[in-house]
Design an enzyme around this catalytic site. Structure first.
Site, short mmCIF file in Angstrom:
data_model
loop_
_atom_site.label_atom_id
_atom_site.label_comp_id
_atom_site.label_asym_id
_atom_site.label_seq_id
_atom_site.Cartn_x
_atom_site.Cartn_y
_atom_site.Cartn_z
N HIS A 144 -3.29 11.91 -27.13
CA HIS A 144 -3.53 10.55 -26.62
C HIS A 144 -4.34 9.74 -27.62
CE1 HIS A 144 -2.98 11.63 -22.07
NE2 HIS A 144 -1.84 11.36 -22.67
N ARG A 191 -5.05 22.19 -12.95
CA ARG A 191 -4.09 21.23 -13.49
C ARG A 191 -4.49 20.73 -14.88
NH1 ARG A 191 -0.99 16.26 -10.29
NH2 ARG A 191 0.19 15.57 -12.10
N GLU A 215 -5.97 17.19 -10.09
CA GLU A 215 -6.56 17.57 -11.36
C GLU A 215 -8.05 17.85 -11.25
OE1 GLU A 215 -4.63 15.66 -14.73
OE2 GLU A 215 -6.51 15.80 -15.85
N ARG A 248 0.83 -1.22 0.00
CA ARG A 248 0.00 0.00 0.00
C ARG A 248 0.85 1.26 0.00
NH1 ARG A 248 -3.76 -2.52 3.91
NH2 ARG A 248 -5.42 -3.45 2.68
N LYS A 276 1.71 11.53 -11.08
CA LYS A 276 0.90 10.62 -11.91
C LYS A 276 1.74 9.43 -12.30
CE LYS A 276 -2.35 13.61 -14.34
NZ LYS A 276 -2.87 13.90 -15.67
N ASN A 320 -3.06 19.46 -19.86
CA ASN A 320 -3.47 18.52 -20.91
C ASN A 320 -3.52 19.18 -22.29
OD1 ASN A 320 -3.81 16.24 -19.25
ND2 ASN A 320 -5.73 17.10 -18.50
N HIS A 356 5.30 9.89 -27.30
CA HIS A 356 4.33 10.73 -26.60
C HIS A 356 4.47 12.21 -26.99
CE1 HIS A 356 1.67 12.10 -23.45
NE2 HIS A 356 2.61 12.91 -23.01
N HIS A 359 -3.02 17.21 -25.42
CA HIS A 359 -3.04 15.81 -25.01
C HIS A 359 -4.32 15.07 -25.38
CE1 HIS A 359 0.60 16.76 -22.92
NE2 HIS A 359 0.70 15.55 -22.40
N LYS A 412 5.57 23.47 -13.96
CA LYS A 412 4.68 22.35 -13.64
C LYS A 412 4.36 22.35 -12.15
CE LYS A 412 3.48 17.57 -14.13
NZ LYS A 412 3.69 16.28 -14.82
N GLU A 451 6.69 18.76 -24.55
CA GLU A 451 6.13 19.19 -23.26
C GLU A 451 6.69 20.55 -22.84
OE1 GLU A 451 3.73 17.47 -21.78
OE2 GLU A 451 3.96 15.39 -22.44
#
Ligand SMILES: NC(=O)c1ccc[n+]([C@@H]2O[C@H](COP(=O)([O-])OP(=O)(O)OC[C@H]3O[C@@H](n4cnc5c(N)ncnc54)[C@H](O)[C@@H]3O)[C@@H](O)[C@H]2O)c1
Ligand SMILES: [Zn+2]
Length: 253
Positions: free
Chosen positions: A146, A135, A131, A15, A37, A139, A159, A142, A121, A79
């Site tokens: 994506h 935030r 997010e 955990r 993330k 994206n 990417h 993106h 960032k 990015e």
């Protein structure tokens, strides 16, 4: 890739165990290592499986970037350009000026862009860790990026390349729906090109495949998606666009 996988393992093993990120690619140094993330790609959608898990420390040593293959180095610029586009117009001016030195991987220039990117960032992530709001502007490029990665098959586009093509399409949508000027849009697209990154979605990609991929986006809202637009360079916000509106911008250049 290692950072995402190790981060996800650290988040779930017992955990959660302590995590230190040591990013060695430009993308990881300016983006993935920071923000918590972690995720694993699934055949039906990017990052379908994952966790938010903050590292205790990030050690980004730009010396590692010297051995990075050229294509992997350039994709990291995607990015970096994104941060300038959404929140830091002076950063774009700096990039335009320093691009040749950055492409030669001069250590001082690399250190400057890595730290500038990380602080941009961090500004966003600190104000919105999970997010919920601000935030989301990270994206930019993106949503289509994506979808492009999934529709073209993982591996066809790196990417940062997919994000670059997604940003160019987002520029067109920003001109159509957010009043972005032609001149500013052109300036951003030129910088993406100068970095050696794609500015068009391949014409042979079927709109239907892209649409299927768009429908799986985590930011989907009914028959549309929450899309990041810019009204000028350095200023971003989100707005819901119908899938039809998004697809309309695809194959125009
Ligand atoms: N979690 C996030 O916030 C986030 C953000 C952006 C991207 N990503 C994900 O990260 C993945 C891409 O990661 P990446 O861009 O870091 O590339 P990568 O981990 O796929 O590495 C690219 C290639 O470079 C090699 N390599 C790495 N460092 C090197 C070095 N210093 N010298 C020589 N070779 C080196 C690797 O072995 C690999 O072949 C994608 O799956 C993307 O979706 C995640
Ligand atoms: Zn990204």
């Amino acid at each position: 890739m290692v950072g995402d996988l190790a981060g996800f393992a650290a988040a779930t093993f017992l955990r959660g165990v302590g995590l230190v990120q040591l990013p060695t690619t430009l993308t990881a140094q300016v983006d993935s290592a920071l923000g918590g993330k972690t995720g694993i790609n699934h055949p039906v959608a990017k990052n379908l499986i994952g966790a938010f898990y903050q590292p205790r420390m990030i050690i980004a040593d730009v010396a590692t970037l010297q051995s990075l293959p050229e294509r992997e180095f350039r994709e990291g610029l995607g990015e970096i350009i994104k941060y300038g586009a959404i929140m830091d117009e002076p950063m774009l001016t700096g990039l335009e000026r320093a691009l040749p030195a950055i492409l030669r991987r001069e250590p001082g220039q690399l250190q400057a862009i890595v730290s500038r990117s990380l602080s941009r960032k961090a500004d966003v992530v600190q104000s919105d860790e999970h997010e919920g709001g601000r935030r989301k502007i990270l994206n930019f490029g993106h949503t289509l990026g994506h979808a492009l990665e999934v529709a073209a098959g993982y591996g066809s586009f790196l990417h940062g390349e997919a994000v670059a093509a997604g940003m160019a399409a987002a520029v067109r949508l920003s001109q159509m729906h957010a009043g972005l000027s032609e001149a500013e849009g052109r300036r951003l697209v030129r910088l993406i090109e100068a970095a050696g990154l794609p500015t068009a979605i391949p014409a042979d990609l079927r709109a239907g495949d892209l649409l299927e991929a768009l429908k799986l986006d985590k930011k989907r809202a009914g028959e549309g998606v929450e899309f990041v637009l810019i009204d000028r360079l350095g200023s971003a916000f989100t707005r819901r666009l119908d899938f039809d509106q998004v697809l309309a911008a695809l194959h125009q250049t």
